[in-house]
Design a protein around this motif. Sequence first.
Motif, PDB file in Angstrom:
ATOM      1  N   HIS A   1      14.503  10.379  -4.935  1.00  0.00           N
ATOM      2  CA  HIS A   1      15.676  10.143  -5.781  1.00  0.00           C
ATOM      3  C   HIS A   1      15.871  11.286  -6.763  1.00  0.00           C
ATOM      4  O   HIS A   1      17.005  11.728  -7.001  1.00  0.00           O
ATOM      5  N   ASP A   2      14.782  11.783  -7.334  1.00  0.00           N
ATOM      6  CA  ASP A   2      14.883  12.893  -8.287  1.00  0.00           C
ATOM      7  C   ASP A   2      15.424  14.155  -7.628  1.00  0.00           C
ATOM      8  O   ASP A   2      16.064  14.986  -8.275  1.00  0.00           O
ATOM      9  N   LEU A   3      15.149  14.307  -6.315  1.00  0.00           N
ATOM     10  CA  LEU A   3      15.625  15.484  -5.582  1.00  0.00           C
ATOM     11  C   LEU A   3      17.052  15.310  -5.055  1.00  0.00           C
ATOM     12  O   LEU A   3      17.567  16.181  -4.360  1.00  0.00           O
ATOM     13  N   GLY A   4      17.661  14.166  -5.368  1.00  0.00           N
ATOM     14  CA  GLY A   4      19.068  13.975  -5.022  1.00  0.00           C
ATOM     15  C   GLY A   4      19.327  13.156  -3.782  1.00  0.00           C
ATOM     16  O   GLY A   4      20.487  13.013  -3.370  1.00  0.00           O
ATOM     17  N   ALA A   5      18.294  12.619  -3.144  1.00  0.00           N
ATOM     18  CA  ALA A   5      18.511  11.813  -1.950  1.00  0.00           C
ATOM     19  C   ALA A   5      19.071  10.441  -2.336  1.00  0.00           C
ATOM     20  O   ALA A   5      18.617   9.834  -3.310  1.00  0.00           O
ATOM     21  N   GLY A   6      20.049   9.955  -1.582  1.00  0.00           N
ATOM     22  CA  GLY A   6      20.613   8.637  -1.819  1.00  0.00           C
ATOM     23  C   GLY A   6      19.688   7.539  -1.312  1.00  0.00           C
ATOM     24  O   GLY A   6      18.671   7.809  -0.657  1.00  0.00           O
ATOM     25  N   PRO A   7      20.038   6.267  -1.595  1.00  0.00           N
ATOM     26  CA  PRO A   7      19.170   5.149  -1.177  1.00  0.00           C
ATOM     27  C   PRO A   7      18.941   5.100   0.326  1.00  0.00           C
ATOM     28  O   PRO A   7      17.806   4.909   0.781  1.00  0.00           O
ATOM     29  N   VAL A   8      20.018   5.270   1.116  1.00  0.00           N
ATOM     30  CA  VAL A   8      19.869   5.180   2.578  1.00  0.00           C
ATOM     31  C   VAL A   8      19.028   6.339   3.103  1.00  0.00           C
ATOM     32  O   VAL A   8      18.117   6.156   3.926  1.00  0.00           O
TER      33      VAL A   8
ATOM     34  N   ARG B   1       0.819  -1.226   0.000  1.00  0.00           N
ATOM     35  CA  ARG B   1       0.000   0.000   0.000  1.00  0.00           C
ATOM     36  C   ARG B   1       0.847   1.267   0.000  1.00  0.00           C
ATOM     37  O   ARG B   1       0.324   2.370   0.059  1.00  0.00           O
ATOM     38  N   PHE B   2       2.169   1.110  -0.050  1.00  0.00           N
ATOM     39  CA  PHE B   2       3.063   2.264  -0.008  1.00  0.00           C
ATOM     40  C   PHE B   2       3.089   2.967  -1.372  1.00  0.00           C
ATOM     41  O   PHE B   2       3.095   2.320  -2.420  1.00  0.00           O
ATOM     42  N   ASP B   3       3.081   4.286  -1.342  1.00  0.00           N
ATOM     43  CA  ASP B   3       3.139   5.072  -2.569  1.00  0.00           C
ATOM     44  C   ASP B   3       4.598   5.201  -3.017  1.00  0.00           C
ATOM     45  O   ASP B   3       5.351   6.030  -2.501  1.00  0.00           O
ATOM     46  N   TRP B   4       4.988   4.355  -3.984  1.00  0.00           N
ATOM     47  CA  TRP B   4       6.391   4.305  -4.403  1.00  0.00           C
ATOM     48  C   TRP B   4       6.819   5.544  -5.174  1.00  0.00           C
ATOM     49  O   TRP B   4       8.011   5.768  -5.390  1.00  0.00           O
ATOM     50  N   GLN B   5       5.862   6.363  -5.588  1.00  0.00           N
ATOM     51  CA  GLN B   5       6.236   7.599  -6.276  1.00  0.00           C
ATOM     52  C   GLN B   5       6.971   8.553  -5.328  1.00  0.00           C
ATOM     53  O   GLN B   5       7.769   9.382  -5.758  1.00  0.00           O
ATOM     54  N   GLN B   6       6.707   8.414  -4.019  1.00  0.00           N
ATOM     55  CA  GLN B   6       7.436   9.238  -3.048  1.00  0.00           C
ATOM     56  C   GLN B   6       8.925   8.915  -3.081  1.00  0.00           C
ATOM     57  O   GLN B   6       9.776   9.808  -2.961  1.00  0.00           O
ATOM     58  N   LEU B   7       9.241   7.616  -3.231  1.00  0.00           N
ATOM     59  CA  LEU B   7      10.650   7.214  -3.299  1.00  0.00           C
ATOM     60  C   LEU B   7      11.294   7.732  -4.581  1.00  0.00           C
ATOM     61  O   LEU B   7      12.441   8.210  -4.570  1.00  0.00           O
ATOM     62  N   ASP B   8      10.558   7.663  -5.683  1.00  0.00           N
ATOM     63  CA  ASP B   8      11.084   8.199  -6.944  1.00  0.00           C
ATOM     64  C   ASP B   8      11.313   9.702  -6.839  1.00  0.00           C
ATOM     65  O   ASP B   8      12.319  10.224  -7.336  1.00  0.00           O
ATOM     66  N   ALA B   9      10.397  10.398  -6.169  1.00  0.00           N
ATOM     67  CA  ALA B   9      10.554  11.848  -6.005  1.00  0.00           C
ATOM     68  C   ALA B   9      11.785  12.173  -5.173  1.00  0.00           C
ATOM     69  O   ALA B   9      12.520  13.134  -5.468  1.00  0.00           O
TER      70      ALA B   9
ATOM     71  N   SER C   1      16.840   8.122   1.493  1.00  0.00           N
ATOM     72  CA  SER C   1      15.452   7.957   1.042  1.00  0.00           C
ATOM     73  C   SER C   1      14.725   6.937   1.907  1.00  0.00           C
ATOM     74  O   SER C   1      13.561   7.129   2.277  1.00  0.00           O
ATOM     75  N   PHE C   2      15.429   5.839   2.225  1.00  0.00           N
ATOM     76  CA  PHE C   2      14.794   4.796   3.037  1.00  0.00           C
ATOM     77  C   PHE C   2      14.483   5.304   4.441  1.00  0.00           C
ATOM     78  O   PHE C   2      13.390   5.067   4.979  1.00  0.00           O
ATOM     79  N   VAL C   3      15.427   6.043   5.033  1.00  0.00           N
ATOM     80  CA  VAL C   3      15.261   6.506   6.420  1.00  0.00           C
ATOM     81  C   VAL C   3      14.224   7.620   6.509  1.00  0.00           C
ATOM     82  O   VAL C   3      13.376   7.626   7.419  1.00  0.00           O
ATOM     83  N   HIS C   4      14.266   8.573   5.586  1.00  0.00           N
ATOM     84  CA  HIS C   4      13.426   9.764   5.705  1.00  0.00           C
ATOM     85  C   HIS C   4      12.105   9.679   4.925  1.00  0.00           C
ATOM     86  O   HIS C   4      11.206  10.486   5.180  1.00  0.00           O
ATOM     87  N   VAL C   5      11.990   8.736   4.000  1.00  0.00           N
ATOM     88  CA  VAL C   5      10.750   8.638   3.214  1.00  0.00           C
ATOM     89  C   VAL C   5      10.001   7.334   3.505  1.00  0.00           C
ATOM     90  O   VAL C   5       8.803   7.352   3.795  1.00  0.00           O
ATOM     91  N   VAL C   6      10.719   6.215   3.441  1.00  0.00           N
ATOM     92  CA  VAL C   6      10.043   4.915   3.587  1.00  0.00           C
ATOM     93  C   VAL C   6       9.654   4.655   5.038  1.00  0.00           C
ATOM     94  O   VAL C   6       8.486   4.381   5.339  1.00  0.00           O
TER      95      VAL C   6
END
Length: 268
Positions: free
Chosen positions: A169-176, A159-167, A178-183
């Motif tokens: 990444h587009d703003l320059g956040a790295g994988p870690v 049910r997670f909105d994966w477009q948030q993760l793509d956004a 993005s995972f900590v602050h978005v997921v």
Amino acid sequence: MHRERLENAAFRAGYGALLVFMLLPLLVVVVTSFSASGRVAFPPDSYSLVWYADFFESTRWLDAFTNSIVIGVGTALLATVLGVLGAFGQELETDSVVGSVVAPVVLIPLLIPPVILGITLLLYFNEVGLRGSYASIILAHTLWATPLVYFVMRSVFSRFDWQQLDAAHDLGAGPVRSFVHVVLPNVKHGIFVGALLAFIISLQEFVMALFLSTPGTETIPVLAWTEIRQALDPMVSVVSTFLILISVGTIVVAAIATNLEWVSKQLS
């Protein structure tokens, strides 16, 4: 209308029978824990709190209770980390060969009979010198608890909105980052529920703890089994009542957390 009433009555009767079937044994255990005599009987001849007093005066029972809590917390932490990362990786690799293999592999510990798994782990931990330690029982319980956390998180991530993760990444956040602050902020309630389930699984697990524990790491279920083999007295009912209260309390907390998440989403 008449058919609808019959269906509702049948549903309620079946629902009530299910509740009685599930709750009646628990009620019997709780009532027998208040027995004043030295034997387990339902209903008790007389009622007293003497067995509860004996429990809190028993160093052995309190040590076993502490061991169960320590092992349960360790299992919850480790199983949650593995379950969350596994489910997250599975969602990212859904279409790959690796992704299709992960889910069946996670199920393997649940498909192996606990006795076989306990013997296998006993031999392994003897070889590596971990038998008798908290670490050995925590690792064994984690094998069982991780699949539950994994499937809870698979449901949450679906049910997670994966477009948030793509956004991100587009703003320059790295994988870690993005995972900590978005997921994590978006799935924190699922993580909490998964951790509580892992804690309950560990608290009540008996077979593997029986193989791996020593007098210093004896858990509540193992000590209860040892005592039952010698004499069946209301102390076992007292211990069972505490386990029931902890399990029910944990489920209530998980339900409240889930409902709070739903309410906050409705209000946002």
